[in-house]
Design an enzyme around this catalytic site. Sequence first.
Site, PDB file in Angstrom:
ATOM      1  N   SER A   1     -60.316   4.660 -21.918  1.00 51.62           N
ATOM      2  CA  SER A   1     -60.517   5.482 -23.223  1.00 51.62           C
ATOM      3  C   SER A   1     -61.418   4.369 -23.893  1.00 51.62           C
ATOM      4  O   SER A   1     -62.177   3.722 -23.704  1.00 51.62           O
ATOM      5  CB  SER A   1     -59.486   5.896 -23.933  1.00 51.62           C
ATOM      6  OG  SER A   1     -59.662   6.783 -24.770  1.00 51.62           O
TER       7      SER A   1
ATOM      8  N   ASP B   1     -60.564  11.910 -20.512  1.00 42.86           N
ATOM      9  CA  ASP B   1     -59.796  10.652 -20.799  1.00 42.86           C
ATOM     10  C   ASP B   1     -58.854  10.085 -19.860  1.00 42.86           C
ATOM     11  O   ASP B   1     -57.984  10.984 -19.369  1.00 42.86           O
ATOM     12  CB  ASP B   1     -59.114  10.709 -22.237  1.00 42.86           C
ATOM     13  CG  ASP B   1     -58.326   9.651 -22.828  1.00 42.86           C
ATOM     14  OD1 ASP B   1     -58.121   8.404 -22.063  1.00 42.86           O
ATOM     15  OD2 ASP B   1     -58.367   9.505 -23.912  1.00 42.86           O
TER      16      ASP B   1
END
Length: 500
Positions: free
Chosen positions: A59, A306
């Site tokens: 991320s 993610d």
Amino acid sequence: MELPSWLGIPTLPFGLGSRTPQQGLVLAGGGSRASFQMGALRHLYDVVGIAPTVMVATSAGSIVACTLAQWTDPDQQAAALRRLETMWLEMTDQTDMFTPRAWFSRLLEKGPEWMSLLNREAAKPKSPRPWMSLPFHHGEEETKVPDPAEPVAGRDDDRLTGQAWTLEIATRDDPIPTDSWTPGVVLQVLSALSRLSLDGGDISTIVRGAEASGSTYRAGPILAKLLDRNFFKSELLATSGMSIRLATVALESGELRYVTESGELVDRDNNPIGSSTFDVSRGVLASCSIPGVFRPVDLDGEHYVDGGLRENVPAEMAIGHLGVTNPYVITCSPQGASRESDFGSRNMLDLVTRSVSILTDETERDEVAYARNAGAVVIGPEISVHDSMTVDPGLLRINRDYGWMCSAETHVKASSQDHELVKNAVRTRVRGWELEQAWLKEEATRDEMTQMQHVKDHLREVAARMPADLAPEGIETWGYVLEGHGHPAAPEDVVIPWQV
């Protein structure tokens, strides 16, 4: 001998002594909280003198890793970090990082008015056959929801490549289709609203926009700065000599995968998947695509989001597969899910964000345990300065300084009293920031003004007691100046209330 695979039980670091020494970074996800990582890294580069050759990230950590990994020289990495930190701290509000999509902005604008209508309707006697009032669509054809990855007539998508294409798909807010849409009994609340208000067009716009985009936000202006060719050149990663792995999760298969420095996909055991390659910036975008917040990213026919859904602290890849013997692991969030207020009336974004944070915390506990057991230096916060979607100049700076101090604590013989002093400093700065907010809005009470005076006095005392090797740059200003607020007045025009 490699470490055995992580199965949820801490493993012993057998065989590490026989490896060629190799330093590496593991950077967890955390959204805007990446400012903590930047502070910790500033200490690691400027004071400790690290020289990592491997970086594994998830991320927002992927943004940091790729910024640094354009070079193997630690001085160049440190210089890139300072530029990234400056860019990060220039953000003034949430829209710099998370720009609401058109449909979501409309929903936020009309939401309070509609809730008032629904509350009044709820007090009335219910119709025996409420289904008769639903606005069913009687058309025969379904509307095809546009695929963001498909070229659109009249647009020059076919000429976009590399980082430019990544920027386009991340920031584009496609026009909401104006033809018919298939509700299929969309949401009963929207059905009720179409009867109660004159906003049928707005409701249709919101539903079509939600269907078309699959997300509430698109990347804000910060992404254009991050992908500017004067700041980042993705092709440098493949030739720099750094080993990079960016964690992401394929929605179709549910598998954890990584994008390498050369834009290849590998599985969690570092085995190649397919033959396609992508611009590394696409991998960063996929790794940062929080479900429900950002749109999934198409990589070779699967849609990626993610990596924190499966591995927010991807230490196993660095230690178990890339041979890192001296790992530095930097997390962004305190372990343990802090208690929140009632979620009975929260919006969709709040629910999604809260759910992801709980899932992330649970997996992160095991991942951090693995890293510690393998001998990693783990740097992480105990205090939450702000959440992952908060963008505020003052809080970002407080969090950056907190990261620096946490790294310093791991490298000096800090006493328990020093540890408490660091936490005291952070809490005091945050409280001062809160009181300043009320004062700047001219909403502070007399009691709050008195409290602000006491808070600033205490902060100056804490700063004076801080050991020199735990003191971040700028500590001499604590308690004497305002925390950052992005206030429109120039600093010299602001009269500091506690110094009058």
